[in-house]
Design an enzyme around this catalytic site. Sequence first.
Site: not given
Length: 324
Positions: A23-24, A219, A250, A259
């Site tokens: 996802r991220d 992060h 983001c 991340n």
Amino acid sequence: MTSVDSPVCASQGDILISEVGPRDGLQSLKATMPTADKLRWIDALYAAGIREIEVASFVPARLLPQMADAAEVVRHAITLPGLTVMALVPNLRGAEAALAAGVHKLTVPVSASEAHSLANVRKTRAEMVEEVRAIAALRRERAPHVGFEAGLSTAFGCTLQGEVPEDEVIRLAAQCIEAGADEAGLSDTVGYANPAQVRRLFRRLRAELGEHAGAAHMHNTRGLGLANCLAAYEEGVRTFDASLGGLGGCPYAPGASGNVVTEDLVFMFEAMGVRTGIDIERLIAARAPLMAGLPGEPMYGMTPEAGLPKGFNAAHAAKETKNV
């Protein structure tokens, strides 16, 4: 924290590494990873021992085309025994879709920065707390066994707003728990955090929320990701988000980049004798389907590049650490 009825792996270890790459890691990329490659990647992560994966975000495809296959990805992931399948939901509509797909856990992004909140979800912080309340009511009605967490974005600072007062972060976390979330974790969305700040804020969070204090989502924008995870661990945090290959960022936070690298985080903890339940060699091998699905996309991580130390054995490391 997993919900009471969520699947849990017996080999989970001393801490839980929650993989957020699907996802991220993918949401900020220009390329869209084919669904078949996503599924192979998730299977490889699972084979390595990962037992919680944030597999998708339930948002309109026109906003994040990378997540257009969210329901299909969830339907595959929930067939893997013992895996907690998590999805990000920014609103009630997303939560409805995620529950219909069969997720085990919902996570809602609630920004500690008002500027980031408006840019990311087009709602104020107060409006997002009410969204948490509405999702909690939906969860109670339709799927009380499903876990529900609030992830406090930009908890350590914001590229749009600058400093985010710590009192506001703690107050917002408490409001999310009062609204019905099971836990509230802290995210260093733009990589501003330092270890002293991480210790201080997580100490306050745990004092305020007790068992409802959630994960550390760090992060590595300025190279302090691992140091910040270690600081959080020393304050009692036992769940850590990370992304294979260090992918992520983001799209609504200028300057945000990758991340914490899952491979490096697992190596750090295993070398310290802290069990993760993850086979690091298989974890590194899980980069292959990721790279196949995203040809040419840069991958990060010191451990995959350097390799494991000669004779490295996680069980041996644990024994040696305990004998020090």
